[in-house]
Design a protein around this motif. Structure first.
Motif, PDB file in Angstrom:
ATOM      1  N   LEU A   1      19.090  12.375 -20.165  1.00 38.44           N
ATOM      2  CA  LEU A   1      19.417  12.555 -18.746  1.00 38.44           C
ATOM      3  C   LEU A   1      20.745  11.882 -18.396  1.00 38.44           C
ATOM      4  N   GLU A   2      20.996  10.735 -19.018  1.00 41.95           N
ATOM      5  CA  GLU A   2      22.251  10.029 -18.784  1.00 41.95           C
ATOM      6  C   GLU A   2      23.429  10.820 -19.342  1.00 41.95           C
ATOM      7  N   SER A   3      23.271  11.359 -20.539  1.00 44.39           N
ATOM      8  CA  SER A   3      24.365  12.108 -21.167  1.00 44.39           C
ATOM      9  C   SER A   3      24.667  13.395 -20.400  1.00 44.39           C
ATOM     10  N   ARG A   4      23.669  13.948 -19.737  1.00 43.44           N
ATOM     11  CA  ARG A   4      23.867  15.180 -18.965  1.00 43.44           C
ATOM     12  C   ARG A   4      24.270  14.911 -17.514  1.00 43.44           C
ATOM     13  N   GLY A   5      24.367  13.629 -17.145  1.00 44.08           N
ATOM     14  CA  GLY A   5      24.845  13.297 -15.807  1.00 44.08           C
ATOM     15  C   GLY A   5      23.777  13.237 -14.729  1.00 44.08           C
ATOM     16  N   PHE A   6      22.519  13.365 -15.109  1.00 46.88           N
ATOM     17  CA  PHE A   6      21.449  13.292 -14.107  1.00 46.88           C
ATOM     18  C   PHE A   6      21.131  11.852 -13.717  1.00 46.88           C
ATOM     19  N   LEU A   7      21.368  10.926 -14.623  1.00 45.86           N
ATOM     20  CA  LEU A   7      21.091   9.509 -14.406  1.00 45.86           C
ATOM     21  C   LEU A   7      22.414   8.761 -14.478  1.00 45.86           C
ATOM     22  N   SER A   8      22.757   8.030 -13.402  1.00 51.78           N
ATOM     23  CA  SER A   8      24.050   7.355 -13.349  1.00 51.78           C
ATOM     24  C   SER A   8      23.911   5.990 -12.679  1.00 51.78           C
ATOM     25  N   ALA A   9      24.360   4.953 -13.357  1.00 53.30           N
ATOM     26  CA  ALA A   9      24.329   3.600 -12.782  1.00 53.30           C
ATOM     27  C   ALA A   9      25.261   3.515 -11.585  1.00 53.30           C
ATOM     28  N   GLU A  10      26.409   4.170 -11.651  1.00 47.34           N
ATOM     29  CA  GLU A  10      27.369   4.139 -10.547  1.00 47.34           C
ATOM     30  C   GLU A  10      26.783   4.794  -9.292  1.00 47.34           C
ATOM     31  N   ARG A  11      26.174   5.960  -9.465  1.00 47.12           N
ATOM     32  CA  ARG A  11      25.570   6.649  -8.310  1.00 47.12           C
ATOM     33  C   ARG A  11      24.423   5.846  -7.733  1.00 47.12           C
ATOM     34  N   PHE A  12      23.633   5.217  -8.612  1.00 50.51           N
ATOM     35  CA  PHE A  12      22.529   4.394  -8.126  1.00 50.51           C
ATOM     36  C   PHE A  12      23.069   3.235  -7.297  1.00 50.51           C
ATOM     37  N   ALA A  13      24.083   2.542  -7.795  1.00 49.53           N
ATOM     38  CA  ALA A  13      24.669   1.402  -7.075  1.00 49.53           C
ATOM     39  C   ALA A  13      25.224   1.846  -5.721  1.00 49.53           C
ATOM     40  N   GLU A  14      25.934   2.963  -5.698  1.00 52.90           N
ATOM     41  CA  GLU A  14      26.465   3.478  -4.431  1.00 52.90           C
ATOM     42  C   GLU A  14      25.335   3.840  -3.468  1.00 52.90           C
ATOM     43  N   SER A  15      24.254   4.367  -3.995  1.00 48.14           N
ATOM     44  CA  SER A  15      23.104   4.719  -3.175  1.00 48.14           C
ATOM     45  C   SER A  15      22.485   3.482  -2.527  1.00 48.14           C
ATOM     46  N   VAL A  16      22.328   2.413  -3.308  1.00 53.27           N
ATOM     47  CA  VAL A  16      21.786   1.161  -2.772  1.00 53.27           C
ATOM     48  C   VAL A  16      22.703   0.621  -1.683  1.00 53.27           C
ATOM     49  N   VAL A  17      23.996   0.630  -1.948  1.00 56.77           N
ATOM     50  CA  VAL A  17      24.957   0.140  -0.958  1.00 56.77           C
ATOM     51  C   VAL A  17      24.872   0.975   0.313  1.00 56.77           C
ATOM     52  N   HIS A  18      24.810   2.276   0.166  1.00 57.56           N
ATOM     53  CA  HIS A  18      24.730   3.160   1.333  1.00 57.56           C
ATOM     54  C   HIS A  18      23.478   2.873   2.172  1.00 57.56           C
ATOM     55  N   ARG A  19      22.359   2.630   1.494  1.00 61.66           N
ATOM     56  CA  ARG A  19      21.105   2.381   2.211  1.00 61.66           C
ATOM     57  C   ARG A  19      21.027   0.989   2.823  1.00 61.66           C
ATOM     58  N   LYS A  20      21.664  -0.007   2.204  1.00 63.91           N
ATOM     59  CA  LYS A  20      21.455  -1.401   2.599  1.00 63.91           C
ATOM     60  C   LYS A  20      22.628  -2.053   3.329  1.00 63.91           C
ATOM     61  N   ALA A  21      23.835  -1.532   3.195  1.00 65.68           N
ATOM     62  CA  ALA A  21      25.028  -2.233   3.681  1.00 65.68           C
ATOM     63  C   ALA A  21      24.997  -2.530   5.172  1.00 65.68           C
ATOM     64  N   ALA A  22      24.472  -1.648   5.977  1.00 67.76           N
ATOM     65  CA  ALA A  22      24.488  -1.869   7.425  1.00 67.76           C
ATOM     66  C   ALA A  22      23.583  -3.024   7.843  1.00 67.76           C
ATOM     67  N   ARG A  23      22.581  -3.324   7.030  1.00 66.46           N
ATOM     68  CA  ARG A  23      21.609  -4.352   7.416  1.00 66.46           C
ATOM     69  C   ARG A  23      21.706  -5.644   6.613  1.00 66.46           C
ATOM     70  N   TYR A  24      22.442  -5.626   5.497  1.00 70.18           N
ATOM     71  CA  TYR A  24      22.441  -6.783   4.616  1.00 70.18           C
ATOM     72  C   TYR A  24      23.852  -7.146   4.159  1.00 70.18           C
ATOM     73  N   GLY A  25      24.020  -8.418   3.829  1.00 63.36           N
ATOM     74  CA  GLY A  25      25.283  -8.924   3.330  1.00 63.36           C
ATOM     75  C   GLY A  25      25.445  -8.667   1.847  1.00 63.36           C
ATOM     76  N   ALA A  26      26.636  -8.973   1.356  1.00 62.28           N
ATOM     77  CA  ALA A  26      26.968  -8.721  -0.046  1.00 62.28           C
ATOM     78  C   ALA A  26      26.037  -9.466  -1.003  1.00 62.28           C
ATOM     79  N   ALA A  27      25.684 -10.700  -0.672  1.00 61.36           N
ATOM     80  CA  ALA A  27      24.827 -11.486  -1.569  1.00 61.36           C
ATOM     81  C   ALA A  27      23.456 -10.832  -1.738  1.00 61.36           C
ATOM     82  N   ARG A  28      22.888 -10.340  -0.666  1.00 62.28           N
ATOM     83  CA  ARG A  28      21.560  -9.713  -0.730  1.00 62.28           C
ATOM     84  C   ARG A  28      21.604  -8.403  -1.519  1.00 62.28           C
ATOM     85  N   VAL A  29      22.630  -7.601  -1.291  1.00 61.02           N
ATOM     86  CA  VAL A  29      22.756  -6.338  -2.018  1.00 61.02           C
ATOM     87  C   VAL A  29      23.015  -6.610  -3.500  1.00 61.02           C
TER      88      VAL A  29
END
Length: 150
Positions: free
Chosen positions: A47-75
């Protein structure tokens, strides 16, 4: 065994269709359905080799969901639980640090709206922001009202 692999891949794709997942999350979710750890790793490697699983996309997703409510240390703490590559974590937390003052100000304004009049209220406001992972410097600037004047 081939059917089990397809089933495992199907489960992984179902999870990924709902939202981005880290490799650690998928290992935990797929392990009960696999015959072996190697089988799970093989599916995730594909899945990773085919682009379905991505650490970068996951990290961006977490930031998108959490940034408005949490600081950098918590994220950053949440991202570290997922054992992402250090460069990925560093890149997204650096972008969070650049906007931390504005995000803390917005959160503080929504919750409190005015500078504390008593030491107890000041402490309460500071605890609120600290509990959400904002840095001490940012917290002091926001609760004292100096964030607006920089």
């Amino acid at each position: 065994m081939r059917a089990a692999t397809l089933s495992l891949k199907g489960r992984a794709l179902k999870y990924l269709a709902a939202r981005e997942h880290s490799r650690v999350e998928l290992v935990r979710k797929l392990a009960p359905h696999a015959e072996s750890q190697e089988e799970v790793e093989k599916v995730l490697d594909e899945l990773e080799s085919r682009g379905f699983l991505s650490a970068e996309r996951f990290a961006e997703s977490v930031v998108h969901r959490k940034a408005a409510r949490y600081g950098a240390a918590r994220v950053k703490a949440e991202l570290s639980q997922h054992k992402l590559p250090e460069d990925v974590t560093r890149a997204v937390t650096q972008s969070l640090k650049e906007t931390e003052l504005e995000r803390a100000q917005a959160l503080w304004s929504k919750r409190f709206g005015e500078v504390a009049q008593t030491p107890a209220e000041l402490a309460r406001q500071m605890r609120f922001l600290a509990g959400r992972g904002f840095s001490g410097d940012v917290i002091r600037r926001v609760v004292k009202g100096s964030a607006d004047h920089d």
